[in-house]
Design a protein around this motif. Structure first.
Motif, PDB file in Angstrom:
ATOM      1  N   UNK A   1       8.164 -14.882  11.562  1.00 47.29           N
ATOM      2  CA  UNK A   1       8.629 -13.895  10.592  1.00 47.29           C
ATOM      3  C   UNK A   1       7.720 -13.877   9.350  1.00 47.29           C
ATOM      4  N   UNK A   2       7.256 -15.047   8.935  1.00 53.33           N
ATOM      5  CA  UNK A   2       6.471 -15.151   7.707  1.00 53.33           C
ATOM      6  C   UNK A   2       4.961 -15.112   7.927  1.00 53.33           C
ATOM      7  N   UNK A   3       4.497 -15.121   9.165  1.00 52.52           N
ATOM      8  CA  UNK A   3       3.052 -15.129   9.437  1.00 52.52           C
ATOM      9  C   UNK A   3       2.294 -13.981   8.777  1.00 52.52           C
ATOM     10  N   UNK A   4       2.781 -12.735   8.840  1.00 49.11           N
ATOM     11  CA  UNK A   4       2.035 -11.651   8.187  1.00 49.11           C
ATOM     12  C   UNK A   4       1.893 -11.860   6.671  1.00 49.11           C
ATOM     13  N   UNK A   5       2.946 -12.363   6.034  1.00 45.96           N
ATOM     14  CA  UNK A   5       2.894 -12.621   4.600  1.00 45.96           C
ATOM     15  C   UNK A   5       1.881 -13.718   4.285  1.00 45.96           C
ATOM     16  N   UNK A   6       1.895 -14.784   5.057  1.00 42.47           N
ATOM     17  CA  UNK A   6       0.966 -15.895   4.840  1.00 42.47           C
ATOM     18  C   UNK A   6      -0.473 -15.417   5.032  1.00 42.47           C
ATOM     19  N   UNK A   7      -0.704 -14.613   6.060  1.00 42.27           N
ATOM     20  CA  UNK A   7      -2.042 -14.080   6.308  1.00 42.27           C
ATOM     21  C   UNK A   7      -2.507 -13.214   5.128  1.00 42.27           C
ATOM     22  N   UNK A   8      -1.619 -12.371   4.614  1.00 41.37           N
ATOM     23  CA  UNK A   8      -1.962 -11.503   3.492  1.00 41.37           C
ATOM     24  C   UNK A   8      -2.280 -12.329   2.243  1.00 41.37           C
ATOM     25  N   UNK A   9      -1.425 -13.319   1.929  1.00 38.02           N
ATOM     26  CA  UNK A   9      -1.640 -14.153   0.739  1.00 38.02           C
ATOM     27  C   UNK A   9      -2.934 -14.948   0.876  1.00 38.02           C
ATOM     28  N   UNK A  10      -3.179 -15.521   2.040  1.00 41.70           N
ATOM     29  CA  UNK A  10      -4.417 -16.286   2.249  1.00 41.70           C
ATOM     30  C   UNK A  10      -5.636 -15.388   2.072  1.00 41.70           C
ATOM     31  N   UNK A  11      -5.555 -14.155   2.551  1.00 46.43           N
ATOM     32  CA  UNK A  11      -6.663 -13.215   2.381  1.00 46.43           C
ATOM     33  C   UNK A  11      -6.901 -12.893   0.926  1.00 46.43           C
ATOM     34  N   UNK A  12      -5.822 -12.714   0.168  1.00 48.13           N
ATOM     35  CA  UNK A  12      -5.948 -12.414  -1.260  1.00 48.13           C
ATOM     36  C   UNK A  12      -6.532 -13.600  -2.016  1.00 48.13           C
ATOM     37  N   UNK A  13      -6.084 -14.796  -1.701  1.00 47.54           N
ATOM     38  CA  UNK A  13      -6.583 -15.991  -2.370  1.00 47.54           C
ATOM     39  C   UNK A  13      -8.057 -16.199  -2.040  1.00 47.54           C
ATOM     40  N   UNK A  14      -8.419 -15.964  -0.784  1.00 52.94           N
ATOM     41  CA  UNK A  14      -9.800 -16.224  -0.366  1.00 52.94           C
ATOM     42  C   UNK A  14     -10.801 -15.290  -1.031  1.00 52.94           C
ATOM     43  N   UNK A  15     -10.382 -14.106  -1.456  1.00 56.77           N
ATOM     44  CA  UNK A  15     -11.325 -13.186  -2.093  1.00 56.77           C
ATOM     45  C   UNK A  15     -11.791 -13.692  -3.458  1.00 56.77           C
ATOM     46  N   UNK A  16     -10.998 -14.555  -4.084  1.00 59.94           N
ATOM     47  CA  UNK A  16     -11.386 -15.101  -5.384  1.00 59.94           C
ATOM     48  C   UNK A  16     -12.059 -16.450  -5.305  1.00 59.94           C
ATOM     49  N   UNK A  17     -12.269 -16.948  -4.110  1.00 57.26           N
ATOM     50  CA  UNK A  17     -12.868 -18.276  -3.926  1.00 57.26           C
ATOM     51  C   UNK A  17     -14.363 -18.166  -3.701  1.00 57.26           C
ATOM     52  N   UNK A  18     -15.101 -19.188  -4.126  1.00 58.23           N
ATOM     53  CA  UNK A  18     -16.527 -19.196  -3.809  1.00 58.23           C
ATOM     54  C   UNK A  18     -16.738 -19.317  -2.300  1.00 58.23           C
ATOM     55  N   UNK A  19     -17.876 -18.858  -1.812  1.00 60.84           N
ATOM     56  CA  UNK A  19     -18.154 -18.904  -0.367  1.00 60.84           C
ATOM     57  C   UNK A  19     -18.189 -20.319   0.179  1.00 60.84           C
ATOM     58  N   UNK A  20     -18.446 -21.309  -0.668  1.00 63.21           N
ATOM     59  CA  UNK A  20     -18.539 -22.696  -0.211  1.00 63.21           C
ATOM     60  C   UNK A  20     -17.173 -23.299   0.132  1.00 63.21           C
ATOM     61  N   UNK A  21     -16.102 -22.609  -0.201  1.00 63.05           N
ATOM     62  CA  UNK A  21     -14.755 -23.148   0.061  1.00 63.05           C
ATOM     63  C   UNK A  21     -14.253 -22.642   1.387  1.00 63.05           C
TER      64      UNK A  21
END
Length: 53
Positions: free
Chosen positions: A33-53
């Motif tokens: 049930x929560x997988x789509x939300x987790x995927x969306x949040x992880x995608x949003x967080x990853x856009x602000x991270x440096x490529x080395x992370x």
């Protein structure tokens, strides 16, 4: 994989049942049930991270 979207009442009942039984099947349904939300949040967080992370 198609995810069945539960309405609010169904989800609440699942949480209550899981709290009582600790059923693996119910746990898995809640995770799905929560997988789509987790995927969306992880995608949003990853856009602000440096490529080395």
């Amino acid at each position: 994989m198609a995810v069945e979207v539960l309405d609010e009442n169904e989800e609440l009942e699942l949480w209550k049942e899981f709290e009582k039984t600790k059923s693996v099947a119910i746990r898995d349904k809640l995770i799905r049930q929560y997988m789509p939300l987790v995927k969306w949040v992880a995608g949003r967080v990853s856009t602000g991270m440096p490529e080395s992370v």
